[in-house]
Motif scaffolding. Structure first.
Motif, PDB file in Angstrom:
ATOM      1  N   PRO A 152      11.547  35.459  80.569  1.00 20.61           N
ATOM      2  CA  PRO A 152      12.385  35.985  79.480  1.00 20.61           C
ATOM      3  C   PRO A 152      12.079  37.444  79.224  1.00 20.61           C
ATOM      4  CG  PRO A 152      10.561  34.721  78.593  1.00 20.61           C
ATOM      5  CD  PRO A 152      10.496  34.578  80.089  1.00 20.61           C
ATOM      6  N   ALA A 153      13.057  38.152  78.676  1.00 22.26           N
ATOM      7  CA  ALA A 153      12.847  39.556  78.314  1.00 22.26           C
ATOM      8  C   ALA A 153      11.832  39.636  77.183  1.00 22.26           C
ATOM      9  CB  ALA A 153      14.166  40.179  77.884  1.00 22.26           C
ATOM     10  N   VAL A 154      11.066  40.714  77.197  1.00 22.23           N
ATOM     11  CA  VAL A 154      10.131  40.952  76.109  1.00 22.23           C
ATOM     12  C   VAL A 154      10.914  41.547  74.948  1.00 22.23           C
ATOM     13  CG1 VAL A 154       8.063  42.196  75.409  1.00 22.23           C
ATOM     14  CG2 VAL A 154       8.293  41.352  77.750  1.00 22.23           C
ATOM     15  N   THR A 155      10.877  40.887  73.836  1.00 26.05           N
ATOM     16  CA  THR A 155      11.651  41.376  72.690  1.00 26.05           C
ATOM     17  C   THR A 155      10.744  41.519  71.484  1.00 26.05           C
ATOM     18  OG1 THR A 155      12.231  39.157  71.949  1.00 26.05           O
ATOM     19  CG2 THR A 155      13.724  40.206  73.523  1.00 26.05           C
ATOM     20  N   VAL A 156      11.226  42.250  70.527  1.00 27.13           N
ATOM     21  CA  VAL A 156      10.505  42.398  69.263  1.00 27.13           C
ATOM     22  C   VAL A 156      11.469  42.083  68.125  1.00 27.13           C
ATOM     23  CG1 VAL A 156       8.769  44.032  70.058  1.00 27.13           C
ATOM     24  CG2 VAL A 156      10.992  44.873  69.386  1.00 27.13           C
ATOM     25  N   ALA A 157      12.172  40.983  68.282  1.00 26.96           N
ATOM     26  CA  ALA A 157      13.231  40.626  67.345  1.00 26.96           C
ATOM     27  C   ALA A 157      12.691  40.446  65.930  1.00 26.96           C
ATOM     28  CB  ALA A 157      13.923  39.348  67.803  1.00 26.96           C
ATOM     29  N   ASP A 158      11.390  39.997  65.837  1.00 28.95           N
ATOM     30  CA  ASP A 158      10.838  39.720  64.519  1.00 28.95           C
ATOM     31  C   ASP A 158      10.199  40.952  63.887  1.00 28.95           C
ATOM     32  OD1 ASP A 158      11.609  37.120  64.838  1.00 28.95           O
ATOM     33  OD2 ASP A 158       9.702  36.509  65.734  1.00 28.95           O
ATOM     34  N   GLU A 159      10.181  42.082  64.615  1.00 26.83           N
ATOM     35  CA  GLU A 159       9.587  43.283  64.091  1.00 26.83           C
ATOM     36  C   GLU A 159      10.668  44.176  63.480  1.00 26.83           C
ATOM     37  OE1 GLU A 159       7.247  45.256  66.969  1.00 26.83           O
ATOM     38  OE2 GLU A 159       6.161  43.449  67.577  1.00 26.83           O
ATOM     39  N   PRO A 160      10.307  44.947  62.490  1.00 26.05           N
ATOM     40  CA  PRO A 160      11.307  45.870  61.903  1.00 26.05           C
ATOM     41  C   PRO A 160      11.724  46.914  62.912  1.00 26.05           C
ATOM     42  CG  PRO A 160       9.100  46.344  61.060  1.00 26.05           C
ATOM     43  CD  PRO A 160       9.011  45.045  61.822  1.00 26.05           C
ATOM     44  N   LYS A 161      12.973  47.290  62.875  1.00 21.70           N
ATOM     45  CA  LYS A 161      13.500  48.282  63.810  1.00 21.70           C
ATOM     46  C   LYS A 161      12.878  49.639  63.521  1.00 21.70           C
ATOM     47  CE  LYS A 161      17.869  50.264  65.379  1.00 21.70           C
ATOM     48  NZ  LYS A 161      19.333  50.244  65.225  1.00 21.70           N
ATOM     49  N   GLU A 162      12.438  50.306  64.597  1.00 21.44           N
ATOM     50  CA  GLU A 162      11.796  51.601  64.426  1.00 21.44           C
ATOM     51  C   GLU A 162      12.843  52.659  64.090  1.00 21.44           C
ATOM     52  OE1 GLU A 162       8.625  54.466  66.815  1.00 21.44           O
ATOM     53  OE2 GLU A 162       9.511  52.698  67.779  1.00 21.44           O
ATOM     54  N   LYS A 163      12.491  53.498  63.161  1.00 16.82           N
ATOM     55  CA  LYS A 163      13.407  54.549  62.721  1.00 16.82           C
ATOM     56  C   LYS A 163      12.846  55.908  63.081  1.00 16.82           C
ATOM     57  CE  LYS A 163      16.347  51.874  60.492  1.00 16.82           C
ATOM     58  NZ  LYS A 163      17.773  51.769  60.897  1.00 16.82           N
ATOM     59  N   ALA A 164      13.744  56.811  63.459  1.00 21.66           N
ATOM     60  CA  ALA A 164      13.323  58.172  63.751  1.00 21.66           C
ATOM     61  C   ALA A 164      12.938  58.875  62.462  1.00 21.66           C
ATOM     62  CB  ALA A 164      14.448  58.933  64.436  1.00 21.66           C
ATOM     63  N   GLU A 165      11.996  59.802  62.571  1.00 21.91           N
ATOM     64  CA  GLU A 165      11.593  60.579  61.407  1.00 21.91           C
ATOM     65  C   GLU A 165      12.775  61.434  60.925  1.00 21.91           C
ATOM     66  OE1 GLU A 165       8.460  64.167  60.259  1.00 21.91           O
ATOM     67  OE2 GLU A 165       8.384  63.190  62.230  1.00 21.91           O
ATOM     68  N   VAL A 166      13.053  61.334  59.674  1.00 18.73           N
ATOM     69  CA  VAL A 166      14.195  62.063  59.104  1.00 18.73           C
ATOM     70  C   VAL A 166      13.840  63.536  58.943  1.00 18.73           C
ATOM     71  CG1 VAL A 166      15.751  62.277  57.136  1.00 18.73           C
ATOM     72  CG2 VAL A 166      15.000  60.011  57.912  1.00 18.73           C
ATOM     73  N   LYS A 167      14.661  64.379  59.557  1.00 17.13           N
ATOM     74  CA  LYS A 167      14.445  65.820  59.449  1.00 17.13           C
ATOM     75  C   LYS A 167      15.007  66.308  58.108  1.00 17.13           C
ATOM     76  CE  LYS A 167      12.895  66.149  63.694  1.00 17.13           C
ATOM     77  NZ  LYS A 167      11.533  66.594  64.043  1.00 17.13           N
TER      78      LYS A 167
ATOM     79  N   LEU B  92      15.318  56.033  70.352  1.00 14.97           N
ATOM     80  CA  LEU B  92      14.609  54.850  69.867  1.00 14.97           C
ATOM     81  C   LEU B  92      15.431  53.590  70.099  1.00 14.97           C
ATOM     82  CD1 LEU B  92      13.043  56.137  66.526  1.00 14.97           C
ATOM     83  CD2 LEU B  92      11.851  55.602  68.661  1.00 14.97           C
ATOM     84  N   ASP B  93      16.711  53.662  69.827  1.00  9.24           N
ATOM     85  CA  ASP B  93      17.582  52.499  70.024  1.00  9.24           C
ATOM     86  C   ASP B  93      17.624  52.098  71.498  1.00  9.24           C
ATOM     87  OD1 ASP B  93      18.113  52.457  67.340  1.00  9.24           O
ATOM     88  OD2 ASP B  93      20.087  53.406  67.495  1.00  9.24           O
ATOM     89  N   ALA B  94      17.526  53.090  72.396  1.00  9.30           N
ATOM     90  CA  ALA B  94      17.618  52.804  73.824  1.00  9.30           C
ATOM     91  C   ALA B  94      16.463  51.951  74.318  1.00  9.30           C
ATOM     92  CB  ALA B  94      17.679  54.113  74.619  1.00  9.30           C
ATOM     93  N   LYS B  95      15.302  52.033  73.685  1.00 13.08           N
ATOM     94  CA  LYS B  95      14.152  51.249  74.133  1.00 13.08           C
ATOM     95  C   LYS B  95      13.849  50.068  73.203  1.00 13.08           C
ATOM     96  CE  LYS B  95      10.525  54.039  71.954  1.00 13.08           C
ATOM     97  NZ  LYS B  95       9.266  54.777  72.199  1.00 13.08           N
ATOM     98  N   GLU B  96      14.760  49.774  72.300  1.00 13.68           N
ATOM     99  CA  GLU B  96      14.555  48.657  71.382  1.00 13.68           C
ATOM    100  C   GLU B  96      14.419  47.359  72.171  1.00 13.68           C
ATOM    101  OE1 GLU B  96      16.707  46.378  67.607  1.00 13.68           O
ATOM    102  OE2 GLU B  96      17.678  48.088  68.594  1.00 13.68           O
ATOM    103  N   GLY B  97      13.424  46.565  71.846  1.00 15.47           N
ATOM    104  CA  GLY B  97      13.218  45.294  72.516  1.00 15.47           C
ATOM    105  C   GLY B  97      12.234  45.362  73.664  1.00 15.47           C
TER     106      GLY B  97
END
Length: 421
Positions: free
Chosen positions: A119-134, A167-172
């Motif tokens: 199975p793919a390695v996922t982090v479905a139960d982890e909060p989605k990482e957000k980029a630092e807001v400029k 960040l979205d591109a490497k999610e999961g």
């Protein structure tokens, strides 16, 4: 253990097979981009569209089980590689770089049975990482591959959204994964008066952006054992004994896989870790030959020449049942026992062979050596392969010095050239 770049291997997305073809540029989309008006699109909608694009193109891999000889490769851990939709020409990242990697344990996944896909390695139960807001609000212009694409009033927001795309591109995927823009993406200060909404600008350029994703693929492979041979001159030559069974070892190999817009462009083995050392097989091979014992293979009986002066063929109205060996200057040269055995005749019985020797090799074979000027063995002797048993002459029915050589099997004449050369 590290390997040089010259040793890199290319892997297909379905496993450790060679890539059929890799082009330096990814194929451009044929779809025409439709302009989006600021009034109808907000940031949520833009990012949702980008997320759809990325998720739709994730590569689904499965463990690879290949066999080569006695080796079997088994996937140990797979860090799944993201592939996004086909984009534009891939060039190097200029200004905007990858955001930090996802937090993940990085610990090896449990090995799956050979037939079961991993199975793919996922982090479905982890909060989605957000980029630092400029926080910067200075106007900025967006350049892609050196071309001005547009300008916005809030450069900080533009950088934040670009980094969020990475960040979205490497999610999961695990913490080994990094993403960058494959083409040159630059955000520069802007002093002009014409601006676009950030959302509209990103919607306009989303098909011009290429994302490079790198991740590790770790798997185990068998390492074949070596065989150590010891020769024993007290053990018969036709025997051998394994004193220690060989056991294959196991190594863990890490590959760094690189994808640009879903197309694999590189795969280099970056580390080899020995998990289990192979155990050598130890074998003892006997070399002892009992005096007079046949080896089962015949050697050429005349050391000084390999010239055949007469073959096994019809000659002078009758069959010549052996070969004659003579190369000039042969008189008195030694001839040898072609294999070990018992001398059943050594002498001259008044026949056409003159002085000759017959050896019984104990396996149905008998060899005959004729026309000697002198014999070096006696009837009843045991001789080894290669022993001198006589000297070339011209006794009996002979027209000149030579050795007449025969091989018989169960009384049937054999062509000696089928056995010696």
């Amino acid at each position: 253990m590290k390997k040089n770049n010259e040793d890199m291997k290319f892997l297909g997305v379905d496993g450790f097979s060679e890539i059929e073809s890799i082009t330096p540029e990814t194929e451009k989309k044929n779809e025409k981009h439709t302009a989006v008006h600021a009034a109808k699109i907000d940031i949520t909608e833009i990012m949702a569209k980008l997320g759809k694009k990325l998720k739709a193109s994730k590569v689904k891999s499965q463990p690879v089980h290949t066999k080569g000889g006695t080796r079997e490769h088994t996937v140990y851990k797979k860090r799944v590689v993201l592939s996004v939709a086909a984009g534009v020409t891939a060039t190097m990242l200029s200004v905007v770089t990858a955001a930090s990697a996802l937090d993940g344990s990085g610990s090896p996944a449990e090995k799956k049975p050979a037939a079961a896909p991993a199975p793919a390695v996922t982090v479905a139960d982890e909060p989605k990482e957000k980029a630092e807001v400029k926080t910067g609000s200075d106007p900025a212009a967006l350049y892609i591959d050196g071309e001005l694409k547009g300008a916005v009033e809030n450069g900080g927001k533009l950088e934040t959204m670009l980094n969020q795309m990475l960040l979205d591109a490497k999610e999961g995927y695990d913490s080994s994964t990094t993403t960058t823009f494959a083409n040159s993406v630059e955000v520069k200060p802007y002093s002009g008066k014409s601006y676009e909404d950030v959302n509209v600008l990103l919607a306009k350029v989303q098909d011009s952006l290429s994302i490079k994703l790198e991740t590790d693929w770790v798997y185990e492979t068998e390492v074949a054992y070596e065989t150590e041979v010891v020769y024993d001159d007290t053990m018969p030559a036709d025997q051998e004994e394994i004193t220690q069974e060989g056991v294959n070892g196991v190594s863990k190999i890490t590959y760094r896989l690189t994808y640009i817009d879903g197309v694999q462009v590189d795969a280099a083995d970056t580390d080899v870790e020995v998990v289990t050392e192979p155990v050598k097989e130890k074998k003892v091979i006997g070399t002892y030959v009992k005096p007079g014992e046949a080896t089962g293979e015949f050697m050429w009986p005349v050391p000084h020449t390999h010239t055949v002066s007469s073959y096994m063929e019809w000659r002078w109205g009758r069959m010549h049942n052996g070969i004659d060996i003579a190369g000039g200057g042969d008189y008195g040269e030694p001839f040898l026992a072609s294999d070990g055995g018992t001398v059943i005749w050594s002498g001259n019985d008044g026949g056409g062979y003159g002085n000759y020797v017959m050896i019984d090799h104990g396996n149905g074979y008998v060899t005959v050596y004729g026309h000697a000027c002198e014999l070096a063995c006696s009837t009843g002797d045991y001789v080894n392969k290669g022993d001198v048993i006589g000297y070339i002459g011209s006794t009996g029915n002979s027209t000149g010095p030579h050795l007449h050589f025969e091989i018989r099997l169960n009384g049937e004449y054999q062509n000696p050239l089928d056995y010696v050369s």
